[in-house]
Design an enzyme around this catalytic site. Sequence first.
Site, PDB file in Angstrom:
ATOM      1  N   ASP A 211       3.850  -6.823   3.421  1.00 36.65           N
ATOM      2  CA  ASP A 211       3.427  -5.851   4.438  1.00 36.65           C
ATOM      3  C   ASP A 211       3.460  -6.422   5.853  1.00 36.65           C
ATOM      4  OD1 ASP A 211       2.495  -3.497   5.539  1.00 36.65           O
ATOM      5  OD2 ASP A 211       0.400  -3.894   5.085  1.00 36.65           O
TER       6      ASP A 211
ATOM      7  N   GLU B  87      -4.759   2.237   3.012  1.00 38.95           N
ATOM      8  CA  GLU B  87      -4.786   1.033   3.840  1.00 38.95           C
ATOM      9  C   GLU B  87      -4.901   1.377   5.311  1.00 38.95           C
ATOM     10  OE1 GLU B  87      -2.996  -2.330   6.211  1.00 38.95           O
ATOM     11  OE2 GLU B  87      -2.420  -0.221   6.088  1.00 38.95           O
ATOM     12  N   GLU B  88      -4.250   2.455   5.723  1.00 39.45           N
ATOM     13  CA  GLU B  88      -4.119   2.750   7.144  1.00 39.45           C
ATOM     14  C   GLU B  88      -5.368   3.346   7.782  1.00 39.45           C
ATOM     15  OE1 GLU B  88      -1.792   1.581   8.672  1.00 39.45           O
ATOM     16  OE2 GLU B  88       0.080   1.591   7.535  1.00 39.45           O
TER      17      GLU B  88
ATOM     18  N   ASP C  36       0.036   4.487   1.111  1.00 38.70           N
ATOM     19  CA  ASP C  36      -0.089   5.469   2.183  1.00 38.70           C
ATOM     20  C   ASP C  36       0.701   5.048   3.421  1.00 38.70           C
ATOM     21  OD1 ASP C  36      -2.008   3.343   2.432  1.00 38.70           O
ATOM     22  OD2 ASP C  36      -2.980   4.477   4.029  1.00 38.70           O
TER      23      ASP C  36
ATOM     24  N   HIS D 126       0.827  -1.213   0.000  1.00 43.53           N
ATOM     25  CA  HIS D 126       0.000   0.000   0.000  1.00 43.53           C
ATOM     26  C   HIS D 126       0.862   1.264   0.000  1.00 43.53           C
ATOM     27  CE1 HIS D 126       0.435   0.856   4.387  1.00 43.53           C
ATOM     28  NE2 HIS D 126       0.346  -0.454   4.565  1.00 43.53           N
TER      29      HIS D 126
ATOM     30  N   ASP E  69       6.521   0.979   6.872  1.00 40.73           N
ATOM     31  CA  ASP E  69       5.203   0.361   6.738  1.00 40.73           C
ATOM     32  C   ASP E  69       4.377   1.257   5.827  1.00 40.73           C
ATOM     33  OD1 ASP E  69       2.688  -0.775   7.034  1.00 40.73           O
ATOM     34  OD2 ASP E  69       2.404  -0.008   9.073  1.00 40.73           O
TER      35      ASP E  69
END
Length: 483
Positions: free
Chosen positions: A168, A144-145, A77, A75, A114
């Site tokens: 991830d 994603e976050e 973001d 991802h 991350d």
Amino acid sequence: MDIQSLQPNPVWKYFAQLNAVPRPSKKEERVIAFMMDFGRSLGLETFKDRVGNVIIRKPATKGMEDRKTVVLQSHLDMVHQKNNTTDFNFEEQGIEMYVDGDWVRARGTTLGADNGMGVAAIMAVLASEEIPHPPLEALFTIDEETGMTGAKGLESGLLQGSILLNLDTEEDDEIDIGCAGGIDVTATGTYQQKRVPKGARAYRLEVKGLQGGHSGMDIHRGLGNANKIMNRLLYAGSKVGDLFLIGIDGGGLRNAIPRESNAYFALSNREQDVLMAMKELIGEIRKELAPTEPELQINISEYENSGMMMGEEDRDKLLRAVYGVHNGVFAMSRAIDGLVETSNNLARVEVQDGRIKIACLTRSSVESAKMDLAGGLTSVFALAGYEVTLSGDYPGWTPDPDSEILKVLRAQYRLLFEEEPRVVSCHAGLECGILGSHYPGMDMISFGPNIKGAHSPDERVQISSVQKFWTFLQKILLEIPGA
């Protein structure tokens, strides 16, 4: 040392380029454009879907055309957290990185390893003319976050791959085959503002210095939650004398364990008794948390009275509600030893200008248990008279111990590193559960380098582990079975 001089050079080069681009969740326009330009510059098929996910396709290297198509997924973001003393604008500035021994860190902010390390590794594979690989589809998801809306919005039938490698996770000796699902539980309310009694003295109560961390991967570590600590102190003070609550600003992102909280209150009746009781409790809390939170600081200082406060009845409802909210591990897995099954993170408490907002992220690898805990939290908030919203619901990823790609990864890990990998299911939320709902036949696995302190300004990635991760990824691509 220059980050781009580290080995493996291609991965660190692209990580540095990525981290120069601001990429907050829900504001990924610049990083989407960056990734589109990257794919097109390589002459590869590059497009974005209706929600902003970027897909780049690369044909197989010569001799590997008959292998199964692999989706490489990460991802775009990143979580934005900074120390209170750090002056930084995530929407305008690139991350400032430095080398600390065998680790790369950021100066006072989250690092973005991350999931930037996964993104950078995929970019390095796409750009390479030397790495043997099967047909590839790179899937770079957004948001994603803060809700996994990129994965949720991905259309069925868009991808052609039958194997998905999610890059991830944060332990380089682990192979993940399952994860928890999650749901946001948010309580909101209002209160009638009143004027602070004349002559009352105002104070600021500050909780800081906690480690924070990932509300899934770190929830079992016994770390302090600034919101719970703050509430405990205010509750204790309110039982001794007249404590007039002016406001609270605690925590931040839903998936980050709260590191800091500030509250403002005024005292009149039994002022010194209240302060003494709170200071005694501060000493007890420090002793309780000393093994995990040696840097905890709790300070009480005088503050200029703002003039407005919360009434006693509303104050008591708030403090009792937050006291009653479960925080931390709720249940351990009955199926997998050592796995957290269900947890809750009391992420945010905001009391200001007549408005109350309390935000939680509830996780579980068992769907019914997730909703059961969410129901319990809803009940606590409803008893206080607050309106409760459940949102951002996403499914877990059910482990498949007979997965074909798992057999490939286990065999290659043993061959490369002469030890057995740990095959696990994690308590964090990975996008695999959502992606699997769109592509139910896809064989999925997740792995990554060592990343510590994710979702906090202490986030760091291990340089030697990135080398190990990169070697492992290349070997996996070489050993993908035939279609």
